[in-house]
Design a protein around this motif. Structure first.
Motif, PDB file in Angstrom:
ATOM      1  N   ASN A 198       0.811  -1.212   0.000  1.00 18.57           N
ATOM      2  CA  ASN A 198       0.000   0.000   0.000  1.00 18.57           C
ATOM      3  C   ASN A 198       0.848   1.267   0.000  1.00 18.57           C
ATOM      4  O   ASN A 198       0.580   2.201  -0.757  1.00 18.57           O
ATOM      5  CB  ASN A 198      -0.924  -0.013   1.221  1.00 18.57           C
ATOM      6  N   ILE A 199       1.887   1.329   0.843  1.00 18.47           N
ATOM      7  CA  ILE A 199       2.695   2.536   0.967  1.00 18.47           C
ATOM      8  C   ILE A 199       3.401   2.867  -0.344  1.00 18.47           C
ATOM      9  O   ILE A 199       3.439   4.031  -0.777  1.00 18.47           O
ATOM     10  CB  ILE A 199       3.736   2.380   2.101  1.00 18.47           C
ATOM     11  N   ILE A 200       3.955   1.878  -0.985  1.00 17.79           N
ATOM     12  CA  ILE A 200       4.670   2.115  -2.240  1.00 17.79           C
ATOM     13  C   ILE A 200       3.727   2.709  -3.292  1.00 17.79           C
ATOM     14  O   ILE A 200       4.104   3.609  -4.045  1.00 17.79           O
ATOM     15  CB  ILE A 200       5.288   0.799  -2.769  1.00 17.79           C
ATOM     16  N   VAL A 201       2.493   2.248  -3.320  1.00 17.97           N
ATOM     17  CA  VAL A 201       1.537   2.702  -4.332  1.00 17.97           C
ATOM     18  C   VAL A 201       0.991   4.093  -4.030  1.00 17.97           C
ATOM     19  O   VAL A 201       0.838   4.931  -4.927  1.00 17.97           O
ATOM     20  CB  VAL A 201       0.370   1.688  -4.454  1.00 17.97           C
ATOM     21  N   THR A 202       0.718   4.380  -2.767  1.00 22.92           N
ATOM     22  CA  THR A 202      -0.063   5.583  -2.432  1.00 22.92           C
ATOM     23  C   THR A 202       0.745   6.725  -1.811  1.00 22.92           C
ATOM     24  O   THR A 202       0.176   7.756  -1.485  1.00 22.92           O
ATOM     25  CB  THR A 202      -1.197   5.218  -1.448  1.00 22.92           C
ATOM     26  N   PHE A 203       2.066   6.577  -1.669  1.00 22.41           N
ATOM     27  CA  PHE A 203       2.843   7.620  -0.981  1.00 22.41           C
ATOM     28  C   PHE A 203       2.723   9.003  -1.626  1.00 22.41           C
ATOM     29  O   PHE A 203       2.551  10.008  -0.913  1.00 22.41           O
ATOM     30  CB  PHE A 203       4.320   7.222  -0.887  1.00 22.41           C
ATOM     31  N   PRO A 204       2.816   9.142  -2.955  1.00 16.75           N
ATOM     32  CA  PRO A 204       2.683  10.484  -3.546  1.00 16.75           C
ATOM     33  C   PRO A 204       1.335  11.141  -3.232  1.00 16.75           C
ATOM     34  O   PRO A 204       1.267  12.357  -3.000  1.00 16.75           O
ATOM     35  CB  PRO A 204       2.831  10.220  -5.049  1.00 16.75           C
ATOM     36  N   VAL A 205       0.265  10.345  -3.203  1.00 15.90           N
ATOM     37  CA  VAL A 205      -1.051  10.891  -2.868  1.00 15.90           C
ATOM     38  C   VAL A 205      -1.063  11.359  -1.418  1.00 15.90           C
ATOM     39  O   VAL A 205      -1.608  12.429  -1.095  1.00 15.90           O
ATOM     40  CB  VAL A 205      -2.149   9.837  -3.104  1.00 15.90           C
ATOM     41  N   GLN A 206      -0.460  10.572  -0.543  1.00 20.64           N
ATOM     42  CA  GLN A 206      -0.395  10.939   0.878  1.00 20.64           C
ATOM     43  C   GLN A 206       0.370  12.243   1.072  1.00 20.64           C
ATOM     44  O   GLN A 206       0.023  13.066   1.921  1.00 20.64           O
ATOM     45  CB  GLN A 206       0.276   9.810   1.673  1.00 20.64           C
TER      46      GLN A 206
END
Length: 305
Positions: free
Chosen positions: A48-56
């Motif tokens: 999850n972190i690898i996929v969504t970090f830029p959005v976060q």
């Protein structure tokens, strides 16, 4: 009152040490019934972190500064690709560990409390709620990772903190261990109640979805179930996260109570609910994706292990 399981029934019935077609034991045969929940939770969070970090990172800028999503994106574009994943290590370490704790300790506490509550007449719903709250409280021990992530994502500290190790070193040297736990109270206010709702509603929501007749169907149901819960909880606890971000953006000085931080943000944003919840829309969609990925990956890995 009937008991509703919070796990995928198929994964709950997965036998330990099941043999593959080639005769070799599956990886999970050596993990044990308890250890696999920690491993599956950790791997699900990593994905999850690898996929969504830029959005976060865009969301964080909105929470901290109250800017529109276009302005937050413009800030990141101006800083360049080199800084896009700046601050990745703390959430990667923190999230993989906290989600492992969340799922693993929830199962361990549930097993322990249900064993001691056997014959006492205590409702299982209450017992599991206590287990979820305890797991959430234990997660708060990793607040320093959220603290460092906040400082690294705040562009005002780009010239002061270089990386994860340097940030920890600076905080400990200049301010001590206590500074690493700035923002602990909002983390506690968020973790316990959100865990209770997540584990308490996960089973009932999935039971309302269409029956799955394939592995992809089960994954889709797990994604929808986790995503809907995560998105709803993100809206419910959004002001708490705004308070946490504001508190943790401060370095040194007096520890300000949560209600005072909230009132400061409230005044700065003109007493507007809309501005207080600025970033909530993006947070909703990020949580929908994040917890969909986490829940679906976790349940899939339970079957594999």
């Amino acid at each position: 009152m009937g008991v509703v399981t919070t796990m995928d029934p198929d994964s709950a019935q997965q036998p330990q040490g099941k043999l593959g077609k080639d005769g070799h034991t599956l990886i999970g045969a050596n993990l044990g019934a308890r250890g696999k929940h920690y491993v599956c939770g950790s791997l699900a969070a990593f994905t999850n972190i690898i996929v969504t970090f830029p959005v976060q990172k865009v969301l964080f800028r909105q929470q901290l500064h109250g800017v529109r999503v276009t302005e937050a994106v413009r800030q990141l574009q101006k800083e360049g690709l080199r800084h896009l994943y700046r601050g990745l290590l703390p959430p990667l370490l923190q999230k993989t560990t906290t989600v492992a704790i969340m799922f693993g300790l929830y199962e361990d506490f549930s097993r322990l409390l249900l064993h001691h509550a056997h014959g006492s007449g205590a409702p299982e719903l209450v017992t599991r709620s206590v287990a979820a709250a305890l797991a959430g409280t234990a997660e708060a021990a990793l607040t320093p990772f959220e603290r460092v992530q906040t400082l690294l994502q705040d562009h005002r500290h780009n010239g002061r903190f270089y990386n994860t190790g340097h940030t920890f070193q600076t905080l400990l040297r200049d301010h001590g261990v206590r500074e690493c736990y700035r923002g602990l109270v909002p983390v506690l206010l968020r973790n316990g109640p959100s865990n209770i709702l997540f584990f308490g509603l996960r089973g009932p929501i999935k039971q309302q979805l269409p029956d799955a007749r394939s592995h992809m169907g089960h994954m889709a149901n797990d994604f929808v179930c986790g995503g809907l819960l995560g998105a709803a909880l993100s809206i419910m606890f959004y002001p708490v996260n705004v308070v946490k971000c504001r508190a943790q953006a401060q370095v040194g000085g007096k520890f300000v109570p949560c209600h005072r931080v909230l009132m400061t943000v409230w005044r700065e944003r003109g007493g507007s609910i809309v501005l207080l919840f600025r970033g909530a829309t993006l947070n909703y969609h990020r949580s929908l994706l994040s917890w969909g990925i986490i829940n679906a990956t976790y349940e899939l890995l339970l079957k594999v292990f």
